[in-house]
Structure formats: structure tokens, C-alpha cells
Write an enzyme that holds these catalytic residues in place. Structure first.
Site, short mmCIF file in Angstrom:
data_model
loop_
_atom_site.label_atom_id
_atom_site.label_comp_id
_atom_site.label_asym_id
_atom_site.label_seq_id
_atom_site.Cartn_x
_atom_site.Cartn_y
_atom_site.Cartn_z
N CYS A 137 0.84 -1.21 0.00
CA CYS A 137 0.00 0.00 0.00
C CYS A 137 0.87 1.25 0.00
O CYS A 137 1.42 1.63 1.04
CB CYS A 137 -0.93 0.00 1.21
SG CYS A 137 -2.00 1.44 1.30
N CYS A 140 -0.39 4.11 2.21
CA CYS A 140 -0.20 3.83 3.64
C CYS A 140 1.24 4.06 4.08
O CYS A 140 1.50 4.63 5.14
CB CYS A 140 -0.57 2.38 3.95
SG CYS A 140 -2.22 1.87 3.45
N ASP A 141 2.19 3.62 3.26
CA ASP A 141 3.59 3.53 3.71
C ASP A 141 4.59 4.34 2.90
O ASP A 141 5.78 4.36 3.24
CB ASP A 141 4.02 2.06 3.70
CG ASP A 141 3.17 1.20 4.62
OD1 ASP A 141 2.79 1.69 5.70
OD2 ASP A 141 2.86 0.05 4.25
#
Length: 322
Positions: A137, A140-141
Site C-alpha cells: 500500500c 499507507c507507507d
């Protein structure tokens, strides 16, 4: 085998399932929640969550899920560490069979989520679980790889979108694809091919992840990605590519095998719901989170749809005099 009856059953946890449980419990529905084989869902393998509102310094995925779980329990949610193995949506009340027993219910919220497809190397999934430099992701990261050289593997729209997004943080993004052409849309290909930060690696597949031992911010010894071993799919030659991060973008698989013959699914296997709601084609059956969302797949959107599902279920049960 005896069965117990409940007004509402929620299958699956994670942000969608737990949020649905919180709202349903506060509405007095006393929901029964089946946690399944991975209580808390995909966030339990995410080390840091910095984009969930309310946590100024971030929070670990497992801690966030534990907080949601405790909040659901506080309002009266009944949790079962059981895995649903069979669902019958063709009878009333609906019937469920788990690895432990049988249950009936007037309404169901499906929150079984979707699982990222991994490379099958073993090490990729392991490194993703403790912040070792592998993720599925980018939104997300991606922030954690600011100023680093990273790689994305895949050839569809998702892979190209991830690569373009990651150029905001990385000094260079290596896009690895096992063929010599993309499956992605033409517009996405044009943008990707023109970007100066993206380097293409055609006809390459990842055969091995090399790592180093280092310390995290807490002084703990951890294993981190250091390079990729690539195999040429044409001549079989091997090469090494030094990167600090790898984003696997070869797709997600919605966890919908339980419902394949009972609910309409889209071509990718996601549960179809009415636009602007969580309602499926079967009255009393609702879906929330990644199991019905192939577009956003974020913790906050999953939580929002869990709230929607609980409210939809409460209203439907009320209409039925339940």
C-alpha cells in the site's frame, strides 16, 4: 449440533467490522462478531499508521485494532474467535456454520476484507509484517521512504498508480514488470513513461529478497530489505538491484469465496452493493470495507463503510419489526 440465534451477525473484523460492531452495539442490536483467522484484518501486519485521524504521532496497526476491539466490547459486542466456513443466504433466518458451531441471524454484515497478493517468496510477507521495507500500500507507507530508492512490481493500473504516487517521496522508483508491455490504461502508461523519476525494468521478475540486520528507532534488531535479485524472463540472466523498499502491486483478492454462489460479485470478485449504501441484492445482507471496495482500500474508508452498514442494518431490522 445446536444453534443460537442473533439479530445481527458481523463476519470479519478490521476497521469495517469493528466500527460496524461499535455502532450496532450502541444501537442495542447486540451483534455477534466472528473474528476469523486474522482478527483485526490487514492492519495487524502494518507497523505504523500515520494517516488515521486522531493520532498526531501515528499508531501501530495492531494497537489501533486492539483499541477498536476494546471499544466494541465496551458497548456489548459479542466476539467469537471462530472462522465462518459456510453461509446460507437462501433461507430465513440466515444460517452460518463455523469451525465450532451453527448460528442463525436476521441480518448479516460482511466485513471479510481483501488480501494483497504477494510474490510467493515467503520473505516478502514476513518483511511486510514488521516494517522490513516491503508493503502492498503506497498511500499507507510511501511516506516512510522519503529520500530513498525503491521499487514497485506489477504491470496494471494499480502498479503504475503506486509508482507515480511514490515519486512524491522517493529519489527513484524502479518499476519491475515480467513482460515487455503494460496491462494498464493508455493514459496511465503515458504518464508513467514520461516521468523522470521512474525507471522501467522490462521482462524481469523478482526471485529473491536480500536483507541486512539493523536497529529500529527503539534500538531493536530488525531485518530490512537491501536489494532484489531479478531474473530476466527472456534469457534467464540474473541481476541485483539495490533498493530500500519494495511495493508489491500485483492485485488484491477479496475474501468472498463464502458468497460466490449466493451474492452478485463484480468481475474481480468484490461484493456488489447499491450505490451510496452498504445494501446487497439480498435484503438483510450488507457489505462493508475492502470486501466491497476495490478503489480506496484505506482504514478510514473501511471504518466509514462499517458505520454505514451498521446504520443500514439497524434501519432494515426496524422496518422488519426486529
Amino acid at each position: 449440533m445446536t444453534s443460537t440465534h442473533h439479530r445481527l451477525v458481523i463476519i470479519g473484523t478490521g476497521p469495517a467490522g469493528y466500527t460496524a460492531a461499535i455502532y450496532a452495539s450502541r444501537a442495542g442490536l447486540e451483534p455477534l462478531v466472528f473474528e476469523g483467522s486474522q482478527p483485526g484484518g490487514q492492519l495487524t501486519i502494518t507497523t505504523e499508521v500515520e494517516n488515521f485521524p486522531g493520532f498526531t504521532t501515528g499508531i501501530s496497526g495492531p494497537v489501533l485494532m486492539e483499541e477498536m476491539r476494546e471499544q466494541a466490547l465496551r458497548f456489548g459486542t459479542k466476539l467469537r474467535s471462530e472462522t465462518v466456513e459456510k453461509v446460507d443466504l437462501k433461507c430465513r433466518p440466515f444460517r452460518l456454520t463455523t469451525n465450532v458451531g451453527e448460528y442463525t441471524t436476521e441480518a448479516i454484515i460482511i466485513a471479510t476484507g481483501a488480501s494483497a497478493k504477494w510474490l510467493g517468496l515467503g520473505k516478502d510477507l514476513e518483511l511486510s509484517r514488521h516494517g522490513g521495507g516491503v508493503s502492498a500500500c503506497a498511500t499507507c507507507d510511501g511516506f516512510f521512504f522519503r529520500g530513498m530508492e525503491i521499487a514497485v512490481v506489477g504491470g496494471g493500473d494499480t502498479a503504475l498508480e503506486e509508482a507515480l504516487y511514490l515519486t512524491k517521496f522517493a529519489t527513484k522508483v524502479h518499476l519491475i514488470h515480467r513482460r515487455d508491455s503494460f496491462r494498464a490504461s493508455k493514459a496511465m502508461q503515458v504518464r508513467t513513461l514520461a516521468h523522470e523519476k521512474i525507471k522501467l525494468h522490462w521482462n524481469k521478475e523478482i526471485t529473491h529478497l536480500q536483507t541486512i540486520r539493523t536497529e529500529n528507532s527503539f534500538g531493536e534488531a530488525v531485518e530490512k530489505l537491501s536489494s532484489l535479485i531479478l531474473k530476466d524472463t527472456v534469457d534467464g540472466g540474473l541481476s541485483s538491484l539495490s533498493v530500500k523498499g519494495l511495493f508489491v502491486a500485483i492485485g488484491h483478492q477479496p475474501n468472498t469465496s463464502l458468497f460466490e454462489d449466493q451474492l452478485p460479485l463484480d468481475p474481480s470478485g468484490y461484493v456488489l452493493v447499491e450505490k451510496g449504501s452498504s445494501r446487497t441484492i439480498i435484503p438483510g445482507v450488507f457489505a462493508a470495507g475492502d470486501v466491497a471496495d476495490h478503489t480506496y482500500r484505506q482504514a478510514i474508508t473501511a471504518a466509514g463503510s462499517g458505520c454505514m452498514a451498521a446504520i443500514d442494518a439497524e434501519r432494515w431490522l426496524g422496518e422488519q419489526g426486529q
